[in-house]
Write a protein that holds these residues in place. Structure first.
Motif, PDB file in Angstrom:
ATOM      1  N   SER A  76       0.818  -1.220   0.000  1.00 10.32           N
ATOM      2  CA  SER A  76       0.000   0.000   0.000  1.00 10.32           C
ATOM      3  C   SER A  76       0.851   1.268   0.000  1.00 10.32           C
ATOM      4  O   SER A  76       0.397   2.318  -0.463  1.00 10.32           O
ATOM      5  N   LEU A  77       2.076   1.189   0.502  1.00  6.44           N
ATOM      6  CA  LEU A  77       2.911   2.380   0.618  1.00  6.44           C
ATOM      7  C   LEU A  77       3.423   2.893  -0.725  1.00  6.44           C
ATOM      8  O   LEU A  77       3.553   4.100  -0.926  1.00  6.44           O
ATOM      9  N   ILE A  78       3.747   1.986  -1.653  1.00  3.28           N
ATOM     10  CA  ILE A  78       4.328   2.406  -2.925  1.00  3.28           C
ATOM     11  C   ILE A  78       3.549   1.861  -4.120  1.00  3.28           C
ATOM     12  O   ILE A  78       2.893   2.607  -4.841  1.00  3.28           O
ATOM     13  N   ALA A  79       3.608   0.552  -4.348  1.00  5.67           N
ATOM     14  CA  ALA A  79       3.057  -0.042  -5.573  1.00  5.67           C
ATOM     15  C   ALA A  79       1.572   0.242  -5.735  1.00  5.67           C
ATOM     16  O   ALA A  79       1.112   0.574  -6.833  1.00  5.67           O
ATOM     17  N   SER A  80       0.809   0.104  -4.672  1.00  7.85           N
ATOM     18  CA  SER A  80      -0.627   0.329  -4.755  1.00  7.85           C
ATOM     19  C   SER A  80      -0.940   1.780  -5.146  1.00  7.85           C
ATOM     20  O   SER A  80      -1.871   2.038  -5.925  1.00  7.85           O
ATOM     21  N   GLN A  81      -0.149   2.712  -4.623  1.00  5.29           N
ATOM     22  CA  GLN A  81      -0.382   4.120  -4.952  1.00  5.29           C
ATOM     23  C   GLN A  81      -0.021   4.425  -6.402  1.00  5.29           C
ATOM     24  O   GLN A  81      -0.678   5.233  -7.059  1.00  5.29           O
ATOM     25  N   VAL A  82       1.035   3.776  -6.894  1.00  2.00           N
ATOM     26  CA  VAL A  82       1.398   3.938  -8.304  1.00  2.00           C
ATOM     27  C   VAL A  82       0.305   3.340  -9.176  1.00  2.00           C
ATOM     28  O   VAL A  82      -0.120   3.928 -10.183  1.00  2.00           O
ATOM     29  N   ASP A  83      -0.174   2.153  -8.785  1.00  8.04           N
ATOM     30  CA  ASP A  83      -1.201   1.445  -9.544  1.00  8.04           C
ATOM     31  C   ASP A  83      -2.500   2.250  -9.615  1.00  8.04           C
ATOM     32  O   ASP A  83      -3.151   2.334 -10.662  1.00  8.04           O
ATOM     33  N   ARG A  84      -2.882   2.878  -8.497  1.00  5.91           N
ATOM     34  CA  ARG A  84      -4.141   3.631  -8.440  1.00  5.91           C
ATOM     35  C   ARG A  84      -4.022   5.030  -9.057  1.00  5.91           C
ATOM     36  O   ARG A  84      -5.028   5.652  -9.363  1.00  5.91           O
ATOM     37  N   GLY A  85      -2.798   5.510  -9.186  1.00  5.13           N
ATOM     38  CA  GLY A  85      -2.598   6.846  -9.743  1.00  5.13           C
ATOM     39  C   GLY A  85      -2.413   7.932  -8.704  1.00  5.13           C
ATOM     40  O   GLY A  85      -2.134   9.081  -9.044  1.00  5.13           O
ATOM     41  N   SER A  86      -2.562   7.587  -7.419  1.00  6.87           N
ATOM     42  CA  SER A  86      -2.414   8.602  -6.371  1.00  6.87           C
ATOM     43  C   SER A  86      -0.970   9.055  -6.223  1.00  6.87           C
ATOM     44  O   SER A  86      -0.709  10.170  -5.775  1.00  6.87           O
ATOM     45  N   MET A  87      -0.027   8.192  -6.636  1.00  7.51           N
ATOM     46  CA  MET A  87       1.376   8.585  -6.573  1.00  7.51           C
ATOM     47  C   MET A  87       1.654   9.709  -7.566  1.00  7.51           C
ATOM     48  O   MET A  87       2.473  10.604  -7.295  1.00  7.51           O
ATOM     49  N   ALA A  88       0.980   9.682  -8.708  1.00  8.29           N
ATOM     50  CA  ALA A  88       1.156  10.738  -9.710  1.00  8.29           C
ATOM     51  C   ALA A  88       0.727  12.084  -9.145  1.00  8.29           C
ATOM     52  O   ALA A  88       1.394  13.111  -9.358  1.00  8.29           O
ATOM     53  N   TYR A  89      -0.375  12.071  -8.400  1.00  9.52           N
ATOM     54  CA  TYR A  89      -0.850  13.322  -7.784  1.00  9.52           C
ATOM     55  C   TYR A  89       0.153  13.819  -6.744  1.00  9.52           C
ATOM     56  O   TYR A  89       0.460  15.018  -6.689  1.00  9.52           O
ATOM     57  N   LEU A  90       0.688  12.887  -5.962  1.00  8.37           N
ATOM     58  CA  LEU A  90       1.630  13.261  -4.910  1.00  8.37           C
ATOM     59  C   LEU A  90       2.911  13.846  -5.499  1.00  8.37           C
ATOM     60  O   LEU A  90       3.438  14.859  -5.019  1.00  8.37           O
ATOM     61  N   LEU A  91       3.385  13.231  -6.579  1.00  6.70           N
ATOM     62  CA  LEU A  91       4.640  13.681  -7.188  1.00  6.70           C
ATOM     63  C   LEU A  91       4.458  14.898  -8.087  1.00  6.70           C
ATOM     64  O   LEU A  91       5.445  15.452  -8.581  1.00  6.70           O
ATOM     65  N   SER A  92       3.216  15.293  -8.311  1.00  7.85           N
ATOM     66  CA  SER A  92       2.974  16.521  -9.079  1.00  7.85           C
ATOM     67  C   SER A  92       3.236  17.761  -8.226  1.00  7.85           C
ATOM     68  O   SER A  92       3.325  18.874  -8.736  1.00  7.85           O
ATOM     69  N   THR A  93       3.347  17.562  -6.919  1.00  8.21           N
ATOM     70  CA  THR A  93       3.697  18.643  -5.995  1.00  8.21           C
ATOM     71  C   THR A  93       5.217  18.791  -5.988  1.00  8.21           C
ATOM     72  O   THR A  93       5.933  17.966  -6.572  1.00  8.21           O
ATOM     73  N   PRO A  94       5.741  19.807  -5.309  1.00  7.55           N
ATOM     74  CA  PRO A  94       7.204  19.961  -5.274  1.00  7.55           C
ATOM     75  C   PRO A  94       7.939  18.854  -4.508  1.00  7.55           C
ATOM     76  O   PRO A  94       9.173  18.853  -4.464  1.00  7.55           O
ATOM     77  N   THR A  95       7.205  17.916  -3.926  1.00 11.33           N
ATOM     78  CA  THR A  95       7.828  16.839  -3.164  1.00 11.33           C
ATOM     79  C   THR A  95       8.644  15.927  -4.071  1.00 11.33           C
ATOM     80  O   THR A  95       8.152  15.468  -5.108  1.00 11.33           O
ATOM     81  N   LYS A  96       9.878  15.655  -3.702  1.00  7.60           N
ATOM     82  CA  LYS A  96      10.747  14.809  -4.503  1.00  7.60           C
ATOM     83  C   LYS A  96      10.427  13.328  -4.291  1.00  7.60           C
ATOM     84  O   LYS A  96       9.923  12.929  -3.254  1.00  7.60           O
ATOM     85  N   ARG A  97      10.759  12.532  -5.304  1.00  4.87           N
ATOM     86  CA  ARG A  97      10.583  11.081  -5.186  1.00  4.87           C
ATOM     87  C   ARG A  97      11.340  10.534  -3.976  1.00  4.87           C
ATOM     88  O   ARG A  97      10.839   9.685  -3.245  1.00  4.87           O
ATOM     89  N   SER A  98      12.557  10.986  -3.819  1.00  2.00           N
ATOM     90  CA  SER A  98      13.396  10.470  -2.735  1.00  2.00           C
ATOM     91  C   SER A  98      12.769  10.747  -1.378  1.00  2.00           C
ATOM     92  O   SER A  98      12.828   9.914  -0.471  1.00  2.00           O
ATOM     93  N   THR A  99      12.147  11.905  -1.241  1.00  2.00           N
ATOM     94  CA  THR A  99      11.486  12.251   0.019  1.00  2.00           C
ATOM     95  C   THR A  99      10.297  11.335   0.274  1.00  2.00           C
ATOM     96  O   THR A  99      10.097  10.842   1.390  1.00  2.00           O
ATOM     97  N   VAL A 100       9.511  11.088  -0.766  1.00  2.00           N
ATOM     98  CA  VAL A 100       8.335  10.224  -0.633  1.00  2.00           C
ATOM     99  C   VAL A 100       8.740   8.819  -0.220  1.00  2.00           C
ATOM    100  O   VAL A 100       8.207   8.258   0.746  1.00  2.00           O
ATOM    101  N   VAL A 101       9.663   8.222  -0.953  1.00  2.00           N
ATOM    102  CA  VAL A 101      10.000   6.823  -0.706  1.00  2.00           C
ATOM    103  C   VAL A 101      10.721   6.647   0.631  1.00  2.00           C
ATOM    104  O   VAL A 101      10.505   5.658   1.346  1.00  2.00           O
ATOM    105  N   ARG A 102      11.553   7.604   1.018  1.00  2.00           N
ATOM    106  CA  ARG A 102      12.222   7.507   2.320  1.00  2.00           C
ATOM    107  C   ARG A 102      11.212   7.644   3.463  1.00  2.00           C
ATOM    108  O   ARG A 102      11.338   6.978   4.493  1.00  2.00           O
ATOM    109  N   THR A 103      10.243   8.519   3.290  1.00  2.00           N
ATOM    110  CA  THR A 103       9.219   8.698   4.315  1.00  2.00           C
ATOM    111  C   THR A 103       8.393   7.424   4.480  1.00  2.00           C
ATOM    112  O   THR A 103       8.092   7.007   5.606  1.00  2.00           O
TER     113      THR A 103
END
Length: 261
Positions: free
Chosen positions: A89-116
């Motif tokens: 649910s933390l990574i793959a599910s969000q990518v699959d559902r498209g919510s990761m795209a919304y999250l990464l559309s903000t100034p938040t970096k990928r590295s920050t998201v995945v480390r968090t």
């Protein structure tokens, strides 16, 4: 490096699942501590004598019985299920559902998201096992106060189980970072930990299949060595290294891979 808002959101989204598994494991641990007394242990040992279950039950002592039940089956299987569901649910599910795209559309970096997300999974396991350990120590004083129990061995059993789950979470988190589809993440992130569990269990139950458990990472959590003064520091270190390496690799893969954004 780390995002408090994302961590807070992840905590809220996963709190109920974490609470359910923590409560179930804690209550089960209390029940097993309360049930096992010397007469029960002797009776159970007699019932399974000369059967495959004799190998599974192991030593006829209080900690020996806990090692064979909670630390060999229940306390391994339940957190594995929690890890599988949470890591996906933390990574793959969000990518699959498209919510990761919304999250990464903000100034938040990928590295920050995945480390968090990695920090949340590790922290949730630490707190889970701290609660189980502290409640377990209190339960031992309440239900087994007249029994001489080596508290160091008990604490090492809990530390060993945590390290095994840390390494297991590394496997599930790694595959959650590798795949963009939940079905693929679950196939590998759930399949490998469950295979390790079953191979180790089969090796313990049937002596003719003992070789199977040495294919499993779970063998590094050697309860027999802990309870009999053996050397288990190398195995503990190996579990820690496996977990760290898999988390680092997972974070690196997620930062560099193509995402369907």
């Amino acid at each position: 490096m780390f995002s408090k808002p994302i961590f807070k959101q992840t905590f809220k989204a996963n709190f109920k699942l974490w609470l359910i598994f923590t409560v179930i494991m804690t209550l089960l641990h209390i029940a097993l501590i309360a049930v096992f007394d010397q007469s029960t242990i002797i009776d159970m040992s007699g019932m399974v004598k000369d059967t495959p279950l004799a190998n599974l039950l192991g030593e006829a002592t209080f900690l020996g019985m806990l090692a064979s039940t909670f630390y060999g089956i229940h306390g391994v299987l339940l957190p594995i299920v929690f890890i599988i569901m949470t890591a996906n649910s933390l990574i793959a599910s969000q990518v699959d559902r498209g919510s990761m795209a919304y999250l990464l559309s903000t100034p938040t970096k990928r590295s920050t998201v995945v480390r968090t997300q990695a920090t949340y999974l590790i922290a949730s396991l630490i707190i889970m096992f701290l609660i189980i350990t502290l409640v377990g120590l209190s339960s031992i004083q309440i239900f087994q106060g007249d029994v001489d129990i080596n508290e160091k061995d008990y604490l090492m059993l809990n530390l060993g189980l945590f390290l095994l789950m840390f390494a297991t979470s590394g496997i599930s988190f790694f595959f959650s970072c590798v795949f963009n589809l939940s079905k693929n993440s679950l196939a590998w992130g759930a399949g490998i930990p469950m295979a390790f569990f079953l191979l180790h269990l089969m090796g313990d139950v049937d002596s003719s299949l003992e070789g199977l458990k040495y294919v499993s990472m779970n063998t590094l959590f050697d309860t027999h060595a802990i309870l009999n003064g053996g050397n288990y520091a190398v195995q503990f270190a190996a579990l820690a290294v496996i977990g760290i390496v898999l988390y680092v690799l997972g974070i690196r893969v997620f930062k560099q891979k193509d995402l369907p954004l």
